[in-house]
Design a protein around this motif. Structure first.
Motif, mmCIF file in Angstrom:
data_model
loop_
_atom_site.group_PDB
_atom_site.id
_atom_site.type_symbol
_atom_site.label_atom_id
_atom_site.label_comp_id
_atom_site.label_asym_id
_atom_site.label_seq_id
_atom_site.Cartn_x
_atom_site.Cartn_y
_atom_site.Cartn_z
ATOM 1 N N GLU A 314 0.803 -1.209 0.000
ATOM 2 C CA GLU A 314 0.000 0.000 0.000
ATOM 3 C C GLU A 314 0.845 1.273 0.000
ATOM 4 O O GLU A 314 0.331 2.369 0.237
ATOM 5 N N ASP A 354 -1.565 -4.436 -8.143
ATOM 6 C CA ASP A 354 -2.706 -3.548 -8.366
ATOM 7 C C ASP A 354 -4.037 -4.265 -8.146
ATOM 8 O O ASP A 354 -5.101 -3.730 -8.485
ATOM 9 N N ASN A 356 -5.136 -4.547 -5.244
ATOM 10 C CA ASN A 356 -5.604 -3.583 -4.262
ATOM 11 C C ASN A 356 -6.076 -2.349 -5.041
ATOM 12 O O ASN A 356 -5.523 -2.097 -6.116
ATOM 13 N N ILE A 369 -4.498 1.428 -6.845
ATOM 14 C CA ILE A 369 -3.503 1.338 -5.786
ATOM 15 C C ILE A 369 -2.602 2.578 -5.787
ATOM 16 O O ILE A 369 -2.111 2.998 -4.736
ATOM 17 N N SER A 373 -2.018 4.488 -2.409
ATOM 18 C CA SER A 373 -0.658 4.593 -1.867
ATOM 19 C C SER A 373 -0.247 6.040 -1.642
ATOM 20 O O SER A 373 0.427 6.360 -0.657
#
Length: 513
Positions: A314, A354, A356, A369, A373
């Motif tokens: 992350e 990705d 996430n 992401i 992030s």
């Protein structure tokens, strides 16, 4: 009759950097709402939920979209001014950063007013914020027995030991079926050793079955403060569960009597190790709670303390911002090595980094992401990055550091605590019910709507930053005061609810045979 002038964009949405292509809705924006942005006018074309993005200008398919002044993805279709920008028209952008090392270092000046808290000074010089007896299991087979012992010391049973915060059973799902010398075996031992040596644990009972791959002696043999009291029990040698529970209760009673004699002392804030984590993030996380926590991190760094950022998947896509702040190229490249390790790890599992954000993150307004992030790294403030650690590795450097952990909250925080974090600050936009025994966890809401809905589960509200009733500096200072008060013994909401018994979740790696 003259047409009504459009409302200023700033009344309804937040623009995070000049030149951004999107703004973040402060509340649900209805179709037809007319907004003024500089000399431009735009009309909202579809419902934009709170925390989601509204387009400020037209963009063709394949265009890069800027938020925070950074790319968060590419458009998959044409986007009109006023459109809702989300998963239906925005996708991941390939990451190909030109990395720099130490080019954006900010040395935080030492604080003029030195802060203090009341902590437990241990024999090795570390300082605890709580005083627990821990039951550390070497193997999952001992988990139920450990819980039976710990359950005898809940509630009134601890009344005779007012200086003790509790007896916690640290149980897990591993310890056998894996090779002790493997990556997974070493990682588990390092995690167990970290908890057994934690300054918040004054005494441990190491409990095992007796035939496991990672045995009681292996766990009890780790390095720890000389004043940590240790007892060991093996279920097979004691004659089974009932006999072990009786012996375990007697052993813990003896440990409690001695641990209860310890007293808090006034110590400088430089003795703190603050874990920085987030979960259930939303579109406000990178705007309110995370940058406010970043200010707290900077304030503690100025005191000479240690703060630890984590969750490697992350910060993926924003790691170039951290390498620019590294104290050396070696530290920056160590971070990049962990990113590359994660690429190999997820590829082996058939995924990509990705994958996430999660469904909850997307419901809260986060699309890629990269976007997630960029908001997550804000927890690390502006200080230079002094060190990078592997999971559960002992954190020894002062200043802002980084630990390689998964993004899954219990696993990530377990690594931070094993590394020595003595307080955890946890930001959340969707809501969280996390507890992190034996370490207090301060939960910080990113938006007022969720804070009001889950008030009994939140410690602080950073939503005032978006509401216009508070600044990042205001909330950052409030978090610092809370950290020092909690470190001195004030219970968090999670502690009041007795949470944290089930969130000890060591990261499991490697084959289980």
């Amino acid at each position: 009759m003259a047409d009504r002038d459009p409302a200023p964009l700033t009344d309804h949405a937040l623009l995070l950097a000049p030149g951004d292509d999107v703004a973040v809705a402060l509340r649900e924006l209805a179709p037809g709402l007319e907004l003024r942005h500089g000399d431009d006018r735009l009309t909202v074309t579809a419902t934009v939920p709170q925390g989601h993005k509204v387009a400020l200008r037209g963009l063709p398919p394949g265009a890069r979209v800027l938020k925070y002044g950074q790319t968060i993805g590419r458009t998959t279709t044409a986007v009109r001014p006023g459109d809702h920008v989300h998963t239906h028209n925005l996708a991941m952008e390939s990451v190909d950063h030109a990395y720099e090392f130490g080019t954006a270092r900010v040395r935080i000046a030492p604080a003029g007013d030195l802060r203090t808290f009341a902590g437990y000074v241990r024999a090795n010089g570390s300082v605890g914020t709580r005083n627990y007896v821990g039951i550390v299991t070497s193997v999952n087979c001992a988990a139920s027995t450990a819980r039976m012992i710990a359950d005898q010391f809940r509630g009134p049973a601890l009344a005779a030991f007012p200086g003790v915060d509790g007896v916690v059973a640290l149980t897990h799902d591993s310890g056998c079926g894996l090779v002790p010398a493997s990556d997974g075996g070493r990682l588990l031992r390092r995690t167990l050793h970290g908890y057994a040596a934690h300054p918040n644990i004054g005494a441990i009972l190491v409990l095992g079955l007796g035939c496991e791959m990672i045995g009681v002696d292996s766990v009890a043999g780790g390095e720890r403060p000389a004043d940590t009291l240790v007892e060991q029990l093996v279920i097979q040698e004691q004659g089974g569960i009932r006999a072990t529970v009786r012996a375990g209760v007697a052993a813990v009673q003896g440990l409690l009597a001695r641990v209860a004699q310890r007293r808090r002392q006034t110590v400088p804030a430089s003795a703190l190790v603050l874990g920085l984590n987030c979960g259930g993030s939303d579109g406000y996380s990178g705007i309110t709670a995370n940058p406010a926590l970043g200010r707290t991190s900077d304030l503690l760094v100025a005191q000479g303390a240690t703060t630890v950022l984590a969750e490697t998947p992350e910060i993926f896509g924003a790691e170039h911002l951290l390498t620019r702040r590294a104290v050396s190229e070696e530290v920056g490249r160590r971070l990049l090595e962990r990113i590359e390790w994660w690429h190999r790890y997820v590829r082996a599992g058939g995924g990509t980094l990705d994958n996430n954000p999660s469904p909850g993150n997307k419901a809260g307004g986060l699309t890629t992401i990269l976007e997630k992030s960029l908001g997550a790294v804000a927890k690390g403030g502006t200080a230079e990055l002094t060190a990078v650690y592997e999971y559960a590795e002992r954190v020894t450097a002062a200043g802002l550091t980084f630990m390689d952990t998964p993004g899954y909250d219990p696993v990530s925080v377990t690594g931070l605590v094993a590394g020595g974090a003595t307080v955890v600050c946890f930001t959340t936009g969707r809501g969280s019910v996390l507890g992190t025994k034996p370490v207090p966890c301060i939960k910080i809401a990113t938006n007022t709507t969720m804070y009001e809905r889950m008030r009994d589960d939140m410690d602080l509200n950073a939503g005032g930053i978006a509401d216009g009733t508070a600044t990042i500096e205001d909330v950052g200072d409030e978090i610092l005061r809370a950290v020092l008060d909690v470190a001195s013994g004030r219970p968090t909401v999670s502690e009041e609810l007795d949470l944290g018994r089930d969130e000890f979740v060591p990261w499991q790696l490697g084959a289980v045979t």
